[in-house]
Design an enzyme around this catalytic site. Sequence first.
Site, PDB file in Angstrom:
ATOM      1  CG  ASP A 151      -1.944   1.031   1.277  1.00 45.88           C
ATOM      2  OD1 ASP A 151      -2.883   1.024   0.537  1.00 45.88           O
ATOM      3  OD2 ASP A 151      -1.863   1.907   1.988  1.00 45.88           O
ATOM      4  CD  GLU A 177      16.108 -14.768   4.087  1.00 48.21           C
ATOM      5  OE1 GLU A 177      15.452 -15.590   4.903  1.00 48.21           O
ATOM      6  OE2 GLU A 177      16.524 -13.722   4.313  1.00 48.21           O
TER       7      GLU A 177
HETATM    8  C1  GLC Z   1      -4.042   2.904  -0.677  1.00 44.20           C
HETATM    9  C2  GLC Z   1      -5.324   2.110  -0.435  1.00 44.20           C
HETATM   10  C3  GLC Z   1      -6.598   2.998  -0.046  1.00 44.20           C
HETATM   11  C4  GLC Z   1      -6.193   3.611   1.466  1.00 44.20           C
HETATM   12  C5  GLC Z   1      -5.021   4.407   1.105  1.00 44.20           C
HETATM   13  C6  GLC Z   1      -4.335   4.640   2.423  1.00 44.20           C
HETATM   14  O1  GLC Z   1      -4.455   3.890  -1.552  1.00 44.20           O
HETATM   15  O2  GLC Z   1      -5.576   1.460  -1.681  1.00 44.20           O
HETATM   16  O3  GLC Z   1      -7.696   2.438  -0.079  1.00 44.20           O
HETATM   17  O4  GLC Z   1      -7.364   4.452   1.654  1.00 44.20           O
HETATM   18  O5  GLC Z   1      -3.978   3.582   0.417  1.00 44.20           O
HETATM   19  O6  GLC Z   1      -4.051   3.200   3.218  1.00 44.20           O
END
Ligand code: GLC
Length: 549
Positions: A210, A261
């Site tokens: 993310d 790993e």
């Molecule tokens: C990413 C996720 C989204 C979230 C953001 C903050 O873009 O896909 O849903 O709100 O990160 O974590």
Amino acid sequence: MTHDDHEWWRTAVIYQVYPRSFADADGDGTGDLRGITARLEHVADLGADAIWLSPFYPSPQADGGYDVADYRDVDPRYGDLQDADDLLERAHTLGLRVVVDLVPNHCSDQHTLFRRALAAPPGSPERALFHFRDGGGPGGDEPPNDWESMFQGPAWTRVTEADGTPGQWYLHLFAPEQPDWNWDDRRVHDEFETTLRFWLDRGVDGFRVDVCDAIVKAPGLPDWPHATHGVVEPVDGVMPPMWDQEGIHDVFRAWRRILDEYEGPRILCAEAWLPPERAARIVRPDEMHQAFNFAYLSLPWDAAAIRDTVDTSLAANTAVGAPTTWVLSNHDVMRHASRFGYDGPVELESGVGVDDPQPDRALGLRRARAATLVMLGLPGSAYLYQGEELGLPEVTTLPDDVRQDPVWERSGHRTRGRDGCRVPLPWTADGPSFGFGASADTWLPQPEDFGTFAVAEQTGDPASTLELYRAALAFRASSGLAAGELRWLEERGTADAGLLAWTTGPVTVVANTGTAPVALPAGTIVLRSVPDAVTEGMLAPDAAVWIRA
Ligand code: GLC
């Protein structure tokens, strides 16, 4: 290039499961891991190679689980660790790999380490795990810099110190409930390496990472008076101080060494809203395996734009030996069956309310089906978002008082946000929540006509969107088209008239985004996006076909 099992990710179709909205086994109106396990056969039947699970970790759900309070457990709403193990086992039995979400830029304000930081004094080691700063202006009343949160408003929140006085500020690029980790502190690296191993040891096949391009900030956190929307571009040649800083690459290299790993390969996929040439730097051979192609996701239904982005994406990734990925929808953007139902540009993440102009549903679905044959006919790896295989539209009629996306409150009810693509899935034509679960009271209400999109309704109907996806994935796999090399059949100029035509492996893909029918090349049509796509050798507008050369 050979694409043996070891290289599965180079051509994989990866199906995104949003756990809250996939299937609800315990009948509380919210999806859960046991619900997913029970419905995994649907994903296997569809022909996907893997699933990516959005976060299911303990979380107050201030941002749909992207506010993680504990990276190494399961939220009781979704089940427990045994349920996660069972899901992994079932997926692997069905031949599906499992990618989980890693959220390294920020945690929840309920994470133990953030609670400890709040209780500790300014300048303490506990606070050094996050970005705490004194405020500006007299009395420290002003945020330390001018950064904007992605969910609007300042990216800083002031805390009250233990003695009750107004205190320091902490940085959150997203909601105030999502404090950013400080990746300049070695202990943060250790935390995440432990988390990676925790899930790798349990058998996951990879991580979708993310907002991975935000973890390292420019030294000194300099002001940046520009808001970020969509794909991040440099301003006057300078990348914003919170995106795509050079330091991110060492972190990814360290993670890659850990993944390597393990028996695998296990993969890393970057969520980074960057132009293809910047995203490609994250998928150099010793970093991540894949990066989402958000330039592609952001495109209108327009042949010239599609052709240009396909070319720049393939060139950028091929230069570093990485596959290109393709994606049309995810849990953050308006579903493409609705996006393409508007003429002109659409705000991807802003949402639609009942009083806004509504998309043309029939047109949107027709184009979405053609866009699917375009995407799945491109060499590389593709991501699907749950429900797109049903042709699900964005729910544009949600009552405002049920909205959960934090942006709705943060924007003072100006931006509706992303709830419309997160409504629980319909599995059957009837039942209390169209087969989603035993409760009719789902966490976001389903529209009355959702049952017409149900999996059970579409199964066996050759004209359905679901059967189109099944057929496309089956042919994609058996023909090897995803491992092919793209060759355009026509001069670049034809794209301006709406024609896209290329070969990859044994397949020719032709799409028409224009307004007049176009002539098709010779060959046997193996798939058409809609039953009326072809008349007397001519491909209709807003349609696509696959032809065996
Ligand atoms: C990413 C996720 C989204 C979230 C953001 C903050 O873009 O896909 O849903 O709100 O990160 O974590």
